[in-house]
Write an enzyme that holds these catalytic residues in place. Structure first.
Site, PDB file in Angstrom:
ATOM      1  N   CYS A 114      25.837   6.222 -15.836  1.00  0.00           N
ATOM      2  CA  CYS A 114      26.690   6.343 -17.029  1.00  0.00           C
ATOM      3  C   CYS A 114      27.576   5.118 -17.230  1.00  0.00           C
ATOM      4  O   CYS A 114      28.245   5.000 -18.252  1.00  0.00           O
ATOM      5  CB  CYS A 114      27.533   7.600 -16.943  1.00  0.00           C
ATOM      6  N   HIS A 253      33.600   6.333 -21.559  1.00  0.00           N
ATOM      7  CA  HIS A 253      32.383   7.128 -21.346  1.00  0.00           C
ATOM      8  C   HIS A 253      32.684   8.586 -21.716  1.00  0.00           C
ATOM      9  O   HIS A 253      33.688   9.152 -21.299  1.00  0.00           O
ATOM     10  CB  HIS A 253      31.959   7.004 -19.883  1.00  0.00           C
ATOM     11  N   ASN A 283      27.260  14.427 -22.631  1.00  0.00           N
ATOM     12  CA  ASN A 283      27.182  13.197 -21.843  1.00  0.00           C
ATOM     13  C   ASN A 283      25.792  12.571 -22.034  1.00  0.00           C
ATOM     14  O   ASN A 283      24.803  13.068 -21.510  1.00  0.00           O
ATOM     15  CB  ASN A 283      27.433  13.542 -20.372  1.00  0.00           C
TER      16      ASN A 283
HETATM   17  O1  UT7 Z   1      28.612  10.810 -16.051  1.00  0.00           O
HETATM   18  C1  UT7 Z   1      28.538  11.759 -15.004  1.00  0.00           C
HETATM   19  C2  UT7 Z   1      29.805  12.289 -14.888  1.00  0.00           C
HETATM   20  N1  UT7 Z   1      29.944  13.670 -14.502  1.00  0.00           N
HETATM   21  C3  UT7 Z   1      31.046  14.307 -14.863  1.00  0.00           C
HETATM   22  O2  UT7 Z   1      31.879  13.781 -15.565  1.00  0.00           O
HETATM   23  C4  UT7 Z   1      31.294  15.691 -14.323  1.00  0.00           C
HETATM   24  C5  UT7 Z   1      32.651  15.814 -13.693  1.00  0.00           C
HETATM   25  N2  UT7 Z   1      32.965  17.204 -13.408  1.00  0.00           N
HETATM   26  C6  UT7 Z   1      33.292  18.074 -14.395  1.00  0.00           C
HETATM   27  O3  UT7 Z   1      33.375  17.713 -15.548  1.00  0.00           O
HETATM   28  C7  UT7 Z   1      33.615  19.472 -14.000  1.00  0.00           C
HETATM   29  O4  UT7 Z   1      33.683  19.582 -12.590  1.00  0.00           O
HETATM   30  C8  UT7 Z   1      32.590  20.523 -14.546  1.00  0.00           C
HETATM   31  C9  UT7 Z   1      32.722  20.624 -16.043  1.00  0.00           C
HETATM   32  C10 UT7 Z   1      31.181  20.116 -14.161  1.00  0.00           C
HETATM   33  C11 UT7 Z   1      32.897  21.894 -13.963  1.00  0.00           C
HETATM   34  O5  UT7 Z   1      34.235  22.262 -14.265  1.00  0.00           O
HETATM   35  P1  UT7 Z   1      35.179  22.842 -13.116  1.00  0.00           P
HETATM   36  O6  UT7 Z   1      36.458  23.164 -13.765  1.00  0.00           O
HETATM   37  O7  UT7 Z   1      35.183  21.834 -12.002  1.00  0.00           O
HETATM   38  O8  UT7 Z   1      34.426  24.176 -12.719  1.00  0.00           O
HETATM   39  P2  UT7 Z   1      33.862  24.627 -11.294  1.00  0.00           P
HETATM   40  O9  UT7 Z   1      32.631  23.878 -10.961  1.00  0.00           O
HETATM   41  O10 UT7 Z   1      34.986  24.613 -10.316  1.00  0.00           O
HETATM   42  O11 UT7 Z   1      33.460  26.129 -11.594  1.00  0.00           O
HETATM   43  C12 UT7 Z   1      34.436  27.103 -11.978  1.00  0.00           C
HETATM   44  C13 UT7 Z   1      33.726  28.395 -12.234  1.00  0.00           C
HETATM   45  C14 UT7 Z   1      32.767  28.802 -11.116  1.00  0.00           C
HETATM   46  O12 UT7 Z   1      32.843  30.226 -10.992  1.00  0.00           O
HETATM   47  P3  UT7 Z   1      33.703  30.907  -9.826  1.00  0.00           P
HETATM   48  O13 UT7 Z   1      33.144  30.350  -8.541  1.00  0.00           O
HETATM   49  O14 UT7 Z   1      35.102  30.477 -10.094  1.00  0.00           O
HETATM   50  O15 UT7 Z   1      33.450  32.348 -10.042  1.00  0.00           O
HETATM   51  C15 UT7 Z   1      31.425  28.419 -11.651  1.00  0.00           C
HETATM   52  O16 UT7 Z   1      30.382  29.204 -11.123  1.00  0.00           O
HETATM   53  O17 UT7 Z   1      32.915  28.296 -13.428  1.00  0.00           O
HETATM   54  C16 UT7 Z   1      31.575  28.709 -13.121  1.00  0.00           C
HETATM   55  N3  UT7 Z   1      30.660  27.923 -13.945  1.00  0.00           N
HETATM   56  C17 UT7 Z   1      30.260  28.301 -15.169  1.00  0.00           C
HETATM   57  N4  UT7 Z   1      30.519  29.385 -15.912  1.00  0.00           N
HETATM   58  C18 UT7 Z   1      29.956  29.450 -17.139  1.00  0.00           C
HETATM   59  C19 UT7 Z   1      30.129  26.713 -13.650  1.00  0.00           C
HETATM   60  N5  UT7 Z   1      29.353  26.296 -14.677  1.00  0.00           N
HETATM   61  C20 UT7 Z   1      29.434  27.262 -15.632  1.00  0.00           C
HETATM   62  C21 UT7 Z   1      28.870  27.397 -16.913  1.00  0.00           C
HETATM   63  N6  UT7 Z   1      29.153  28.508 -17.636  1.00  0.00           N
HETATM   64  N7  UT7 Z   1      28.062  26.450 -17.459  1.00  0.00           N
END
Ligand code: UT7
Length: 326
Positions: A114, A253, A283
């Site tokens: 990216c 980005h 993205n």
């Molecule tokens: O260019 C490459 C760059 N990559 C990025 O910029 C990604 C950087 N990371 C992020 O943007 C964030 O970490 C994410 C958007 C990927 C995830 O957000 P988060 O606030 O870190 O969520 P998390 O992974 O901690 O998950 C929180 C909860 C989990 O459930 P529990 O364990 O709290 O019950 C996940 O299972 O959200 C759940 N979850 C979802 N729920 C609904 C994870 N993905 C989803 C989804 N829909 N798509």
């Protein structure tokens, strides 16, 4: 000698997939969750041979050439930032060379995920500043929707497809163009964002092999991003002897609105001076920064003389920034 952007182009797949569309496709998610955590409302999903990286990059390149009024045979070099090229090898840049008829050009791909376009722009500017090239087509194109694991809701909702291109020309006016860049890498972070199988070390074990698709440790990449983005921006401003107050438009980005807001806050840049289109495209990896530059310019948000700050981060891990005097 400086490298100025004489034309911009873009290309997007036709198919729009909203967050609700993904839920209907069987992804265990909701529109509310995706908007709240990422700011993404919809993305473009490429289909078929007319929307591959080579096809999208070619369309973006042709638009940039037309705007710059440059003929294909004037191009000295094509630098394509991509991690999802049509083939494992050869480089997709060579396909673009052939399709646009750039018969006097060299061509290669840059693999910096990216942050690919930020790297490609710095390489292109250096080639022009050194006098080795006069006219360079710098492109960012990716179709990561073809490489996500649609069973992994934590990553598949993030990515979309597209391409953006910039036609760079040599100019003797040293007050304009790509003024400074900063490029950084930390290979120890590779396990946090990668496709582990499908390379020469470990081939993909068929379509059921989950390691043959994108894996991301979202939380680790998030932590990395909110430090890396302001770090690269501060360093490039310092190199140029400028501050964030001098920046007319910040074009980061487009991975996640929360990451963009956090970076802007750390840099003391109000959101009114930040360009975002992550809500429309998600993205798009290597295409993200050039697509944003394209839309910002077409929307009249970049004028001649403006200082534009771009920044990227991604798998590698890699990150980097460019300062452009438009
Ligand atoms: O260019 C490459 C760059 N990559 C990025 O910029 C990604 C950087 N990371 C992020 O943007 C964030 O970490 C994410 C958007 C990927 C995830 O957000 P988060 O606030 O870190 O969520 P998390 O992974 O901690 O998950 C929180 C909860 C989990 O459930 P529990 O364990 O709290 O019950 C996940 O299972 O959200 C759940 N979850 C979802 N729920 C609904 C994870 N993905 C989803 C989804 N829909 N798509």
């Amino acid at each position: 000698m400086k490298a100025v952007i004489a034309g911009l182009g873009h290309a997007l797949p036709e198919r729009v997939a909203t967050n609700d569309d993904l839920a209907s496709m069987g992804v265990d998610t909701t529109d509310e969750w995706i908007i709240q955590r990422t700011g993404i409302r919809e993305r473009r999903l490429s289909q078929g041979d007319n929307e591959t990286v080579c096809a999208l990059a070619t369309r973006a390149a042709q638009e940039a050439l037309a705007e710059a009024q440059v003929a294909p045979d004037e191009i000295d070099l094509i630098v394509l930032a991509t991690i999802s090229g049509d083939f494992v090898w050869p480089a997709s840049a060579c396909q673009v060379q052939d399709r646009i008829g750039a018969k006097n050009s060299g061509a290669f791909d840059v693999s910096a995920a990216c942050a690919g376009f930020v790297h490609a722009l710095d390489i292109s500017a250096a080639m022009i500043e050194s006098g080795r090239a006069k006219t360079i087509l710098t492109i960012g194109a990716d179709t990561l929707s073809r490489q996500v694991n649609w069973k992994d809701r934590t990553t598949c909702i993030l990515f979309g497809d597209g391409a953006g291109a910039a036609l760079l020309r040599a100019s003797e006016d040293n007050s304009r163009g790509i003024m400074q860049s900063v490029l950084r890498a930390d290979g120890s972070g590779a396990p946090n964002l990668l496709i582990a199988h499908g390379g020469s070390r470990h081939p993909k074990d068929g379509p059921e092999d989950e390691a043959g698709y994108i894996y991301q440790n979202g939380r680790e990449v998030y932590k990395f991003a909110i430090t890396a983005m302001p770090d690269a921006c501060s360093k490039v401003l310092e190199k140029a002897g400028l501050t964030s107050d001098d920046v007319k438009l910040f074009v980061p980005h487009q991975a996640n609105i929360r990451i963009i807001e956090a970076a802007a806050e750390r840099l003391n840049i109000p959101m009114s001076r930040v360009f975002t289109n992550v809500h429309k495209y998600g993205n798009t990896s290597g295409a993200s920064v050039p697509l944003a530059l394209y839309e910002a310019q077409r929307a009249g948000r970049i004028q001649t003389g403006d200082l534009v700050l771009t920044v990227g981060f991604g798998g590698g891990l890699v990150w980097g920034a460019n300062l452009i005097r438009w």
